[in-house]
Design an enzyme around this catalytic site. Structure first.
Site, short mmCIF file in Angstrom:
data_model
loop_
_atom_site.label_atom_id
_atom_site.label_comp_id
_atom_site.label_asym_id
_atom_site.label_seq_id
_atom_site.Cartn_x
_atom_site.Cartn_y
_atom_site.Cartn_z
N ASP A 300 0.82 -1.22 0.00
CA ASP A 300 0.00 0.00 0.00
C ASP A 300 0.85 1.27 0.00
O ASP A 300 2.00 1.26 0.42
CB ASP A 300 -0.87 0.04 1.26
CG ASP A 300 -2.04 -0.93 1.18
OD1 ASP A 300 -2.01 -1.81 0.28
OD2 ASP A 300 -2.95 -0.84 2.00
N HIS A 442 3.81 -2.14 3.20
CA HIS A 442 3.86 -0.80 2.61
C HIS A 442 5.19 -0.63 1.89
O HIS A 442 6.25 -0.66 2.53
CB HIS A 442 3.69 0.26 3.69
CG HIS A 442 2.37 0.17 4.39
ND1 HIS A 442 2.12 -0.73 5.38
CD2 HIS A 442 1.22 0.85 4.17
CE1 HIS A 442 0.86 -0.60 5.78
NE2 HIS A 442 0.28 0.36 5.07
NI NI Z 1 -2.77 3.18 3.13
#
Ligand code: NI
Length: 473
Positions: A300, A442
């Site tokens: 993400d 991430h």
């Molecule tokens: Ni996010």
């Protein structure tokens, strides 16, 4: 014989440029090392705009999570102005944070984001539009905007009142233009409060600081509730250059003249070569028939110019596919990275334009967040994202009804953004992984790159195949 000189000349030029670039990178590196405190992470990247670097400053504390993206110019004055703005915004956030309950914040940390959009107006002139958001849980999300018109050649920002010739007549003219544009606007027409627009234009201290320029129009960005109902969010009204000539100062009539004529061309329209390509990249058939265990790695908040590239390389080494849920505002800066990612066969996911909590937005605003991000990914890759992931996992029925593509959360949260510890990430995966797991990471963090390598090694050893999230669903 003349012809042989050209290559030498070119070589010399490349040589000089090369040395200049190398020393430049070196300076960036050293600067990077000298800054940054514990728990804080600052990175400098080159953008696709000449003379503009992008700084990403992130910090994860127990009670809040901060991510700030901002441009850095070569000139000191522009940087100074921008830093002053960033400092005062962060100060306000800290003051607000101090009023909140510590224990609650530890359970659900507050968020502070600053991101920006950049619009080239002409060579050496950019509009920098900052969006700022503080989120303290619940329904309190504070949003604001700040605009800089950056004249890079003079190392100074331009005041809106230098561009608009501010007289009684021009104000009347501007009011008429804005009123008309609001009324004709598909989304905002129903929500405009005419009296509020009128009192905005009549305000004595109005310096039009909410105005920025693009390569074809003058744009006014209003605050939430300023001239419209709250559901309209922060409306932006575009006035093409050929409409605004009468309100410009003489200098700017000339400066923007060229734009007027180019104005109506469809420069900004995305290329429409997309639909055929989109279908042939879906669902590789080779997975069918295999009975092995599968997991989906998902990343993400990217793309990131270094870490995403490293992760894509690692994935290739382990013959793994993954899904990237990207922010449109970042894709805008790194279209080439996203293109390579798509060409490597990874799945493209939409994570909104700049990470707002969608449950706090109107359906028009949600649609804009999703559409703009789809468009920018499509421009970069020729593919429309096939999956969506809401920021913070925050979603509800009205969000779902607007998105139009499957919304996907996760089953394993590695908390990579919090621990920054590759071994900790690996352990969470080891403790929880099973056939069909969807793992959240991430790709903006350097520590996550290391974690990915450990995780890929482990999954391979355990006989897992890494596939896209659509394939495990
Ligand atoms: Ni996010």
């Amino acid at each position: 014989m003349k012809t042989t000189r050209l290559p030498y000349l070119l070589l010399t030029i490349f040589g000089i440029v090369g040395v200049a670039l190398l020393s430049y990178f070196f300076i960036l590196e050293t600067e990077d090392l000298s800054e940054g405190t514990k728990g804080e992470n600052e990175q400098i990247e080159l953008s696709k705009y000449p003379g503009v670097d992008i700084i990403t400053n992130t910090m994860e504390e127990e009670t809040y999570h901060k991510a700030i993206h901002y441009p850095k110019f070569e000139g000191e004055q522009l940087n100074h102005e921008i830093n002053e703005y960033l400092e005062s915004s962060q100060q306000s956030f800290r003051e607000e944070l101090a009023k909140k309950d510590k224990q609650r914040l530890k359970m659900r940390p507050a968020n502070f984001y600053i991101t920006f959009d950049i619009y080239p107006v002409e060579e050496q002139l950019y509009s920098i539009v900052f969006s700022e958001e503080s989120y303290f849980g619940g329904a309190n999300s504070l949003q604001s905007t700040r605009i800089f018109l950056a004249d890079v050649s003079k190392d100074q920002s331009i005041k809106q009142t230098d561009i608009i010739n501010d007289t009684k007549e021009t104000r009347e003219k501007l009011y008429a233009l804005l009123l008309n544009a609001f009324k004709e606007h598909e989304t905002y027409s129903d929500y405009l409060f005419e009296e509020d627009l009128k009192s905005w234009i009549d305000r004595k201290d109005n310096t039009f600081s909410n105005m920025y320029l693009t390569n074809k129009a003058m744009v006014f960005k209003f605050d939430k509730y300023e001239v419209t109902a709250g559901v309209a969010g922060m409306p932006e009204i575009e006035l093409p250059y050929d409409q605004v000539r009468e309100i410009l100062s003489t200098e700017w009539v000339e400066r923007l003249e060229i734009k007027g004529s180019v104005g109506n061309a469809e420069i900004d329209q995305p290329k429409e070569e997309v639909t055929e390509k989109e279908t042939d990249n879906k669902g590789p058939a080779k997975v069918e028939g295999t009975t092995g265990k599968r997991v989906a790695l998902t990343f993400d908040d990217g793309p990131h110019p270094e870490n995403t590239v490293k992760i894509v390389d690692l994935l290739e080494r382990y013959d793994a596919k993954a899904t990237f849920f990207m922010l449109g505002s970042r894709v805008d800066f790194y279209p080439n990275i996203v293109k390579k990612m798509a060409e490597a066969g990874h799945e493209l996911g939409n994570h909104t334009w700049n990470h707002k909590d969608l449950t706090l937005l109107s359906s028009d605003q949600i649609e804009l967040e999703v559409k703009d991000t789809n468009r920018i990914i499509q421009e970069a890759t020729g593919q429309i994202p096939s999956v969506f992931r809401p920021p913070y996992g925050a979603t509800n029925k009205s969000v779902e009804s607007v998105i139009g593509i499957p919304s996907v959360l996760w089953t394993i949260d590695t908390l990579d953004w919090k621990s920054h510890d590759p071994n900790q990430v690996l352990k969470i995966v080891q403790d929880n992984v099973k056939d069909g797991s969807i793992i959240l990471m991430h790709d903006i963090h350097g520590s996550t790159v290391e974690a990915v390598e450990l995780v890929l090694k482990y999954l391979q050893k355990e006989g897992y195949q890494c596939v896209t999230v659509s394939e495990v669903l």
